[in-house]
Write a protein that holds these residues in place. Sequence first.
Motif, PDB file in Angstrom:
ATOM      1  N   ALA A  90       0.815  -1.224   0.000  1.00  0.00           N
ATOM      2  CA  ALA A  90       0.000   0.000   0.000  1.00  0.00           C
ATOM      3  C   ALA A  90       0.850   1.277   0.000  1.00  0.00           C
ATOM      4  CB  ALA A  90      -0.935  -0.001   1.210  1.00  0.00           C
ATOM      5  N   TRP A  91       2.028   1.206   0.608  1.00  0.00           N
ATOM      6  CA  TRP A  91       2.813   2.436   0.761  1.00  0.00           C
ATOM      7  C   TRP A  91       4.036   2.534  -0.144  1.00  0.00           C
ATOM      8  CZ3 TRP A  91       0.430   6.357   2.597  1.00  0.00           C
ATOM      9  CH2 TRP A  91      -0.608   6.160   3.512  1.00  0.00           C
ATOM     10  N   LEU A  92       4.357   1.451  -0.879  1.00  0.00           N
ATOM     11  CA  LEU A  92       5.598   1.479  -1.661  1.00  0.00           C
ATOM     12  C   LEU A  92       5.676   2.653  -2.643  1.00  0.00           C
ATOM     13  CD1 LEU A  92       8.320  -0.014  -1.998  1.00  0.00           C
ATOM     14  CD2 LEU A  92       7.285  -1.207  -3.934  1.00  0.00           C
ATOM     15  N   PRO A  93       4.622   2.927  -3.419  1.00  0.00           N
ATOM     16  CA  PRO A  93       4.742   4.075  -4.326  1.00  0.00           C
ATOM     17  C   PRO A  93       5.053   5.371  -3.571  1.00  0.00           C
ATOM     18  CG  PRO A  93       2.849   2.724  -4.916  1.00  0.00           C
ATOM     19  CD  PRO A  93       3.345   2.213  -3.595  1.00  0.00           C
ATOM     20  N   THR A  94       4.410   5.561  -2.436  1.00  0.00           N
ATOM     21  CA  THR A  94       4.665   6.775  -1.636  1.00  0.00           C
ATOM     22  C   THR A  94       6.105   6.768  -1.110  1.00  0.00           C
ATOM     23  OG1 THR A  94       2.347   6.807  -0.976  1.00  0.00           O
ATOM     24  CG2 THR A  94       3.879   8.085   0.392  1.00  0.00           C
ATOM     25  N   ARG A 105       5.313  10.166  -8.148  1.00  0.00           N
ATOM     26  CA  ARG A 105       4.681  11.496  -8.139  1.00  0.00           C
ATOM     27  C   ARG A 105       3.247  11.456  -8.683  1.00  0.00           C
ATOM     28  NH1 ARG A 105      10.007  12.900  -9.620  1.00  0.00           N
ATOM     29  NH2 ARG A 105       9.438  12.691 -11.809  1.00  0.00           N
ATOM     30  N   PRO A 106       2.443  12.418  -8.238  1.00  0.00           N
ATOM     31  CA  PRO A 106       1.074  12.501  -8.754  1.00  0.00           C
ATOM     32  C   PRO A 106       1.083  12.507 -10.283  1.00  0.00           C
ATOM     33  CG  PRO A 106       1.354  14.036  -6.943  1.00  0.00           C
ATOM     34  CD  PRO A 106       2.716  13.443  -7.214  1.00  0.00           C
ATOM     35  N   ALA A 114      -0.900   8.820  -7.454  1.00  0.00           N
ATOM     36  CA  ALA A 114      -0.528   8.376  -8.801  1.00  0.00           C
ATOM     37  C   ALA A 114      -1.741   7.723  -9.477  1.00  0.00           C
ATOM     38  CB  ALA A 114       0.638   7.406  -8.715  1.00  0.00           C
ATOM     39  N   GLU A 115      -1.542   7.314 -10.730  1.00  0.00           N
ATOM     40  CA  GLU A 115      -2.622   6.694 -11.493  1.00  0.00           C
ATOM     41  C   GLU A 115      -2.457   5.185 -11.465  1.00  0.00           C
ATOM     42  OE1 GLU A 115      -4.966   8.297 -13.477  1.00  0.00           O
ATOM     43  OE2 GLU A 115      -4.248  10.206 -12.676  1.00  0.00           O
ATOM     44  N   VAL A 155       7.412   4.796 -16.786  1.00  0.00           N
ATOM     45  CA  VAL A 155       6.622   4.623 -15.559  1.00  0.00           C
ATOM     46  C   VAL A 155       7.585   4.373 -14.412  1.00  0.00           C
ATOM     47  CG1 VAL A 155       4.532   3.752 -16.698  1.00  0.00           C
ATOM     48  CG2 VAL A 155       6.294   2.146 -15.975  1.00  0.00           C
ATOM     49  N   PRO A 156       7.232   4.810 -13.203  1.00  0.00           N
ATOM     50  CA  PRO A 156       8.172   4.643 -12.092  1.00  0.00           C
ATOM     51  C   PRO A 156       8.195   3.240 -11.502  1.00  0.00           C
ATOM     52  CG  PRO A 156       6.204   5.815 -11.355  1.00  0.00           C
ATOM     53  CD  PRO A 156       6.053   5.609 -12.830  1.00  0.00           C
ATOM     54  N   LEU A 157       7.051   2.534 -11.567  1.00  0.00           N
ATOM     55  CA  LEU A 157       6.942   1.292 -10.792  1.00  0.00           C
ATOM     56  C   LEU A 157       6.022   0.292 -11.484  1.00  0.00           C
ATOM     57  CD1 LEU A 157       7.420  -0.268  -8.078  1.00  0.00           C
ATOM     58  CD2 LEU A 157       5.473   0.997  -7.139  1.00  0.00           C
ATOM     59  N   VAL A 158       6.499  -0.945 -11.579  1.00  0.00           N
ATOM     60  CA  VAL A 158       5.707  -2.043 -12.151  1.00  0.00           C
ATOM     61  C   VAL A 158       5.646  -3.164 -11.116  1.00  0.00           C
ATOM     62  CG1 VAL A 158       5.602  -3.784 -13.983  1.00  0.00           C
ATOM     63  CG2 VAL A 158       6.513  -1.509 -14.493  1.00  0.00           C
ATOM     64  N   TRP A 159       4.426  -3.577 -10.790  1.00  0.00           N
ATOM     65  CA  TRP A 159       4.246  -4.721  -9.883  1.00  0.00           C
ATOM     66  C   TRP A 159       4.083  -6.005 -10.679  1.00  0.00           C
ATOM     67  CZ3 TRP A 159       4.778  -5.113  -4.782  1.00  0.00           C
ATOM     68  CH2 TRP A 159       4.637  -3.979  -3.987  1.00  0.00           C
ATOM     69  N   VAL A 160       4.734  -7.065 -10.222  1.00  0.00           N
ATOM     70  CA  VAL A 160       4.390  -8.406 -10.706  1.00  0.00           C
ATOM     71  C   VAL A 160       4.051  -9.248  -9.480  1.00  0.00           C
ATOM     72  CG1 VAL A 160       5.666  -8.421 -12.886  1.00  0.00           C
ATOM     73  CG2 VAL A 160       6.852  -9.053 -10.784  1.00  0.00           C
ATOM     74  N   ASN A 161       3.268 -10.294  -9.694  1.00  0.00           N
ATOM     75  CA  ASN A 161       2.820 -11.125  -8.573  1.00  0.00           C
ATOM     76  C   ASN A 161       2.739 -12.574  -9.056  1.00  0.00           C
ATOM     77  OD1 ASN A 161      -0.390 -11.724  -7.051  1.00  0.00           O
ATOM     78  ND2 ASN A 161       1.592 -12.010  -6.118  1.00  0.00           N
TER      79      ASN A 161
END
Length: 359
Positions: A96-100, A105-106, A129-130, A145-151
């Motif tokens: 929940a907090w990793l992007p922050t 950035r917004p 962010a979006e 893009v700043p961040l990509v999640w994989v799971n």
Amino acid sequence: MLALPDFPWDRLVPYQDLARAHPGGMVDLSVGTPVDPVPPVAREALAAAADSPGYPLTYGTPRLREAAAGWLRRRHGVTVDPSDVLPTIGSKELVAWLPTLLGVRPGERVVFPELAYPTYDVGARLAGAEPYATDGLLALGPERVPLVWVNSPSNPTGRVLPAEHLRKVVAWARERGAIVASDECYIELGWEEHPVSVLHPDVCEGSHENLLAVHSLSKRSNFAGYRAGFVAGDPRLVRRLLEVRKHAGMMMPAPVQAATAAVLDDDAHADEQRERYARRRAVLRPALERAGWRVEHSAAGLYLWATDGTGCWDQVRALAERGILVAPGEFYGGAGRGHVRIAITATDERVDAAVSRLQ
Ligand SMILES: Cc1ncc(COP(=O)(O)O)c(C=O)c1O
């Protein structure tokens, strides 16, 4: 006020009531919460560390970080220095907090799978962010893009991403300077397929730059109530997370640190727990198939991703009429409208009850 998605579980309440009305009681397969005992090795370590009057280290004890690095090496063929491990208070808070924490950035887009654990979306929103759900990174074109999640293994589908797939994601991200965060909380629960970490040399080709692996003890060690996880990977990113988390007071309680180190050092209880889930899965999956359900992916993890060909809410109702509560696929993204997620986290007695009701 921040626009957060509706908390969808309230919509399940009428079906919960329906399932509860079954004469044999409800079989709750809607959530992935552990039901088996916390292993004695954890309880003993927790009790031994109960007298912990001082503040714990945000960075975690050296013993905890060494245990995490040892577990990654022993069980997953991943080499990290213990200094590149950081404990988290379960993994949900980090998701929940990793992007922050990383300073997304917004307006920037945080990417995560089309069918996904809802907290990736929430994390993007908390940073302003979006959220962007896609399985096709190519659709982003040249956008940075700043961040990509994989799971992998995935919640909800149990799909495992092979090393080759993960390697492509890492290469794509590296070309754009994006960070890849890999949520690996089900990594020890491979059934027909063997999950691999983003930090494994077959994926990262020897460099952890811009990579973070997110781990949880909740499922492996029946630790959901203890709130214990960790993040490991790129030393620069781990340092940055440590710095912010120190300021923000995001520290794992000292007795939990001790218990976490103890379970990371011990594989016997995890193998035992794995066997319990294997047995439940081995009876539930064929019972669903015999009753006309198709199970897709589900090669790993704690869920069966199933469909009978109707809409997810009709499927939820059909199972609730038999006293079995499951989660509608829609909770995990629009692409889940035709599926339900069935957890294998119920006691043997409850799973057997579900099996007999499916006959
Ligand atoms: C994909 C995924 N990530 C993270 C979590 C959070 O787990 P915890 O906060 O218990 O470590 C869950 C919980 O079910 C999950 O399914």
